[in-house]
Motif scaffolding. Sequence first.
Motif, PDB file in Angstrom:
ATOM      1  N   GLU A  45       0.835  -1.208   0.000  1.00  0.00           N
ATOM      2  CA  GLU A  45       0.000   0.000   0.000  1.00  0.00           C
ATOM      3  C   GLU A  45       0.868   1.255   0.000  1.00  0.00           C
ATOM      4  OE1 GLU A  45      -3.188   0.096  -0.445  1.00  0.00           O
ATOM      5  OE2 GLU A  45      -3.366  -2.090  -0.438  1.00  0.00           O
ATOM      6  N   ILE A  46       1.999   1.219   0.683  1.00  0.00           N
ATOM      7  CA  ILE A  46       2.917   2.363   0.651  1.00  0.00           C
ATOM      8  C   ILE A  46       3.432   2.579  -0.768  1.00  0.00           C
ATOM      9  CG2 ILE A  46       5.164   3.210   1.441  1.00  0.00           C
ATOM     10  CD1 ILE A  46       4.616   1.829   4.114  1.00  0.00           C
ATOM     11  N   ALA A  47       3.784   1.494  -1.457  1.00  0.00           N
ATOM     12  CA  ALA A  47       4.258   1.608  -2.832  1.00  0.00           C
ATOM     13  C   ALA A  47       3.225   2.323  -3.699  1.00  0.00           C
ATOM     14  CB  ALA A  47       4.570   0.226  -3.403  1.00  0.00           C
ATOM     15  N   ARG A  48       1.962   2.032  -3.486  1.00  0.00           N
ATOM     16  CA  ARG A  48       0.894   2.654  -4.278  1.00  0.00           C
ATOM     17  C   ARG A  48       0.723   4.130  -3.973  1.00  0.00           C
ATOM     18  NH1 ARG A  48      -2.700  -2.617  -3.046  1.00  0.00           N
ATOM     19  NH2 ARG A  48      -2.320  -3.760  -5.003  1.00  0.00           N
ATOM     20  N   LEU A  49       1.153   4.565  -2.762  1.00  0.00           N
ATOM     21  CA  LEU A  49       0.909   5.938  -2.324  1.00  0.00           C
ATOM     22  C   LEU A  49       2.156   6.820  -2.352  1.00  0.00           C
ATOM     23  CD1 LEU A  49      -1.460   5.301   0.734  1.00  0.00           C
ATOM     24  CD2 LEU A  49      -2.092   6.046  -1.560  1.00  0.00           C
ATOM     25  N   LEU A  50       3.284   6.315  -2.830  1.00  0.00           N
ATOM     26  CA  LEU A  50       4.494   7.141  -2.860  1.00  0.00           C
ATOM     27  C   LEU A  50       4.246   8.389  -3.689  1.00  0.00           C
ATOM     28  CD1 LEU A  50       7.298   4.441  -3.231  1.00  0.00           C
ATOM     29  CD2 LEU A  50       6.825   5.875  -1.231  1.00  0.00           C
ATOM     30  N   PRO A  51       4.673   9.553  -3.188  1.00  0.00           N
ATOM     31  CA  PRO A  51       4.371  10.814  -3.880  1.00  0.00           C
ATOM     32  C   PRO A  51       5.003  10.887  -5.267  1.00  0.00           C
ATOM     33  CG  PRO A  51       5.979  11.140  -2.119  1.00  0.00           C
ATOM     34  CD  PRO A  51       5.461   9.756  -1.959  1.00  0.00           C
TER      35      PRO A  51
ATOM     36  N   ASP B  17       6.781  12.586  -8.548  1.00  0.00           N
ATOM     37  CA  ASP B  17       7.816  13.573  -8.882  1.00  0.00           C
ATOM     38  C   ASP B  17       8.603  14.034  -7.662  1.00  0.00           C
ATOM     39  OD1 ASP B  17       7.054  13.570 -11.636  1.00  0.00           O
ATOM     40  OD2 ASP B  17       5.345  14.831 -11.111  1.00  0.00           O
ATOM     41  N   ALA B  18       8.892  13.112  -6.759  1.00  0.00           N
ATOM     42  CA  ALA B  18       9.658  13.438  -5.552  1.00  0.00           C
ATOM     43  C   ALA B  18      11.121  13.047  -5.679  1.00  0.00           C
ATOM     44  CB  ALA B  18       9.034  12.750  -4.340  1.00  0.00           C
ATOM     45  N   GLY B  19      11.526  12.556  -6.862  1.00  0.00           N
ATOM     46  CA  GLY B  19      12.926  12.180  -7.062  1.00  0.00           C
ATOM     47  C   GLY B  19      13.363  11.016  -6.207  1.00  0.00           C
ATOM     48  N   LEU B  20      12.470  10.043  -6.027  1.00  0.00           N
ATOM     49  CA  LEU B  20      12.759   8.930  -5.125  1.00  0.00           C
ATOM     50  C   LEU B  20      13.464   7.777  -5.844  1.00  0.00           C
ATOM     51  CD1 LEU B  20       9.368   8.676  -3.212  1.00  0.00           C
ATOM     52  CD2 LEU B  20      11.476   9.785  -2.437  1.00  0.00           C
ATOM     53  N   THR B  21      14.335   7.109  -5.100  1.00  0.00           N
ATOM     54  CA  THR B  21      14.862   5.800  -5.471  1.00  0.00           C
ATOM     55  C   THR B  21      14.253   4.790  -4.519  1.00  0.00           C
ATOM     56  OG1 THR B  21      16.960   6.692  -6.303  1.00  0.00           O
ATOM     57  CG2 THR B  21      16.927   4.363  -5.659  1.00  0.00           C
ATOM     58  N   VAL B  22      13.683   3.728  -5.062  1.00  0.00           N
ATOM     59  CA  VAL B  22      13.030   2.719  -4.225  1.00  0.00           C
ATOM     60  C   VAL B  22      13.715   1.372  -4.421  1.00  0.00           C
ATOM     61  CG1 VAL B  22      10.891   1.514  -3.683  1.00  0.00           C
ATOM     62  CG2 VAL B  22      10.823   3.926  -4.346  1.00  0.00           C
ATOM     63  N   ILE B  23      14.090   0.761  -3.312  1.00  0.00           N
ATOM     64  CA  ILE B  23      14.727  -0.552  -3.297  1.00  0.00           C
ATOM     65  C   ILE B  23      13.754  -1.532  -2.656  1.00  0.00           C
ATOM     66  CG2 ILE B  23      16.618  -1.905  -2.309  1.00  0.00           C
ATOM     67  CD1 ILE B  23      18.259   0.748  -2.369  1.00  0.00           C
ATOM     68  N   THR B  24      13.491  -2.645  -3.328  1.00  0.00           N
ATOM     69  CA  THR B  24      12.574  -3.626  -2.753  1.00  0.00           C
ATOM     70  C   THR B  24      12.798  -5.005  -3.337  1.00  0.00           C
ATOM     71  OG1 THR B  24      10.251  -4.134  -2.271  1.00  0.00           O
ATOM     72  CG2 THR B  24      10.732  -3.169  -4.434  1.00  0.00           C
TER      73      THR B  24
END
Length: 253
Positions: A113-119, A121-128
Amino acid sequence: MTSEGTLRYTSAPHRREAILRRVEQDGYVAAADLVTDLGVSFNTVRRDLRRLAGDGLIRAVRGGATAADATAPPFTDRSAQATGAKRAIAAAAVAHVEPGTAVALDSGTTTLEIARLLPADAGLTVITHSLPAIAVLAPRPDITLIGIGGQYGRDTRSFGGPETLAALEHLSVRTLFLAATALDGSGVYGATPYEAETKRRLISIARRTVVVADARKFALSAPIRVCGWEAAERLVTDGVPEGFAGVPVQLAP
């Protein structure tokens, strides 16, 4: 001589009793540790583990053994439980995502659910290592996605094992969102050795860890302690038992 120590090394029943005690105490035992502690060969340890697993007393896993009931509930079953609470927890948790940083998502239905709600254009890198989270994030051009592979677990729909641990070793993230099979006053628990080891490696590469779990997790049990509350910055949840003081709590609305 027939001392207890000698019997433990030379008698199969006593060796198996020692193995069972280790599994009951720690939730998991590595075959390599048994070879050292019992002073026997890998083949002997493998035979003992096969015998105990055949008797239904333990569950043999790659590299060792865990408790007989140490299995994670299937992802599809968990995804249908407490869905409203999980969405509310996720909405509260994403407030801790800092723009331009690297975020790690543990496997689980709340972290999905967090993955679905990540903001955006926040310039995020996500590791999973969560396959469902990878599937959700892959189409997003605004996120740099690092998917961690390994041995695929169908029940958890995530990757684990030595390859996963090795891939995480040289990474670093600002915030980890950590899931849990169970919680109590002393910390966070996982269902399987692979799951617990992956969680610990994720904690080790994160500057801060935010545990995300619904209140039901305090009523559940799991055999392997992942970490104490000192490893976490906060718990985001929809409720805690009376008197809980393990870590600062943020209650989801």
